[in-house]
Scaffold this active site. Structure first.
Site, short mmCIF file in Angstrom:
data_model
loop_
_atom_site.label_atom_id
_atom_site.label_comp_id
_atom_site.label_asym_id
_atom_site.label_seq_id
_atom_site.Cartn_x
_atom_site.Cartn_y
_atom_site.Cartn_z
CG HIS A 61 -1.69 -1.20 1.46
ND1 HIS A 61 -2.66 -1.61 0.58
CD2 HIS A 61 -1.66 -2.14 2.45
CE1 HIS A 61 -3.20 -2.74 1.02
NE2 HIS A 61 -2.60 -3.08 2.15
CG HIS A 91 2.94 5.45 5.92
ND1 HIS A 91 2.66 5.39 7.28
CD2 HIS A 91 1.87 6.07 5.34
CE1 HIS A 91 1.47 5.91 7.49
NE2 HIS A 91 0.97 6.34 6.35
CG HIS A 93 -0.58 8.38 1.97
ND1 HIS A 93 -1.39 7.26 1.94
CD2 HIS A 93 -0.20 8.54 3.26
CE1 HIS A 93 -1.52 6.78 3.17
NE2 HIS A 93 -0.79 7.53 3.98
CD GLU A 103 -3.81 9.41 2.92
OE1 GLU A 103 -3.47 9.28 4.11
OE2 GLU A 103 -4.46 8.56 2.30
CG HIS A 116 0.64 10.10 7.04
ND1 HIS A 116 -0.36 9.41 6.37
CD2 HIS A 116 0.36 11.41 6.89
CE1 HIS A 116 -1.21 10.28 5.85
NE2 HIS A 116 -0.80 11.51 6.16
CB THR A 195 -5.84 7.96 5.72
OG1 THR A 195 -4.53 7.40 5.48
CG2 THR A 195 -5.73 9.21 6.57
N1 LIG Z 1 -2.22 6.59 6.82
S1 LIG Z 1 -2.25 6.55 8.43
O1 LIG Z 1 -1.08 7.25 8.97
O2 LIG Z 1 -3.54 7.08 8.87
C1 LIG Z 1 -2.16 4.90 8.99
C2 LIG Z 1 -1.26 4.54 9.98
C3 LIG Z 1 -1.20 3.21 10.42
C4 LIG Z 1 -2.08 2.27 9.85
B1 LIG Z 1 -2.03 0.82 10.34
O3 LIG Z 1 -1.07 0.40 11.20
O4 LIG Z 1 -2.93 -0.10 9.88
C5 LIG Z 1 -2.99 2.63 8.86
C6 LIG Z 1 -3.03 3.97 8.42
ZN LIG Z 2 -0.66 7.44 6.00
#
Ligand SMILES: NS(=O)(=O)c1ccc(B(O)O)cc1
Ligand SMILES: [Zn+2]
Length: 257
Positions: A61, A91, A93, A103, A116, A195
């Site tokens: 992802h 990570h 996006h 986002e 993020h 998200t």
């Molecule tokens: N994109 S996000 O930072 O909101 C985020 C962080 C962690 C996870 B997860 O650990 O499933 C999913 C989304």
């Molecule tokens: Zn994220």
């Protein structure tokens, strides 16, 4: 499973994750003129120890850098939160082109990418336990805008060749995520969610007003990653962003005038 295509993307997530239509979903469009300045908000206190950096992963992802979170050495305190939150991972996006990818948006403006930094509340025993609690997570969001080459991204981008496809990971040591923070840590904050599925409404969002830069060539490097596993038809990892969600009465606070 879930993804970002028409048949499994953000418009379909509600079928398996009904909280997608919840009251505190993320991301949102941040409208600076409608944010409330809160003089009680403290400056962010982010302290990261590069020796806690463990590995870099293509999870199908996004590209994610994971940290050792068995001590308090990489953590977030102050800002809008109480207590201490440990860094678990960061990570990104991004889009298929430089005109989209973030986002959160700012008065409708999309940035080419968004970083993020994911932290969990140490009042809970682990990230997994914290991830579903209303005060469980604090995610610092940093926008990327197109500009000069960002030398602090180079080490990350160089690792991409070895984690091109889904499920690939490699050791990644001594990276200091504070090199990816903007000089000014003014922020907006609001109560939101993950998200991506499971979309838990467990995130105190802390979105930095000031972007960092990446060159167009550096953005192109993100787009060489694949959603697909080795041996499957190559599927470019692009547009891995959820669009803004309804505010549903929430207040966005600003740490700055
Ligand atoms: N994109 S996000 O930072 O909101 C985020 C962080 C962690 C996870 B997860 O650990 O499933 C999913 C989304
Ligand atoms: Zn994220």
């Amino acid at each position: 499973s879930w993804g970002y295509k028409p048949n499994n993307g953000p418009q379909k997530w509600v079928e398996n994750f009904p909280i997608a239509d919840g009251v505190r979903q993320s991301p949102i469009d941040i409208v600076p003129g409608q944010a409330s300045y809160d003089a009680g908000l403290k400056p962010l206190d982010l302290k990261y120890d590069p020796s806690t950096c463990l590995d870099i992963l293509n999870n199908g992802h996004s590209v994610q850098v994971t940290f050792a979170d068995d001590t308090d050495s990489s953590r977030l305190t102050d800002g809008p939160i109480s207590g201490l939150y440990r860094l678990k991972q960061f990570h990104f996006h991004w889009g298929a082109s430089d005109d989209k990818g973030s986002e959160h948006t700012v008065a409708g403006t999309k940035y080419p990418a968004e970083l993020h930094l994911v932290h969990w509340n140490t009042k809970y025993a682990s990230f997994s336990e914290a991830a579903s609690k209303p005060d469980g997570l604090a995610v610092v969001g940093v926008f990327l805008k197109i500009g000069g080459e960002n030398p602090n991204l180079q080490k990350l981008l160089k690792a991409f060749d070895t984690i091109k496809s889904k499920g690939k990971q490699t050791s990644f040591a001594n990276f200091d995520p504070s090199t990816l923070l903007p000089g000014c840590l003014d922020y907006w904050t609001y109560d939101g969610s993950l998200t991506t599925p499971p979309l838990y409404e467990s995130v105190t969002w802390i979105v930095c007003k000031e972007p960092i830069t990446a060159s167009s060539a550096q953005m192109a490097k993100f787009r060489t990653l694949l959603f697909s596993a080795d041996g499957a038809a190559p599927d470019c990892m692009v547009n891995n962003y959820r669009p803004p969600q309804p505010l549903k009465g929430r207040t966005v606070r600003a740490s700055f005038k």
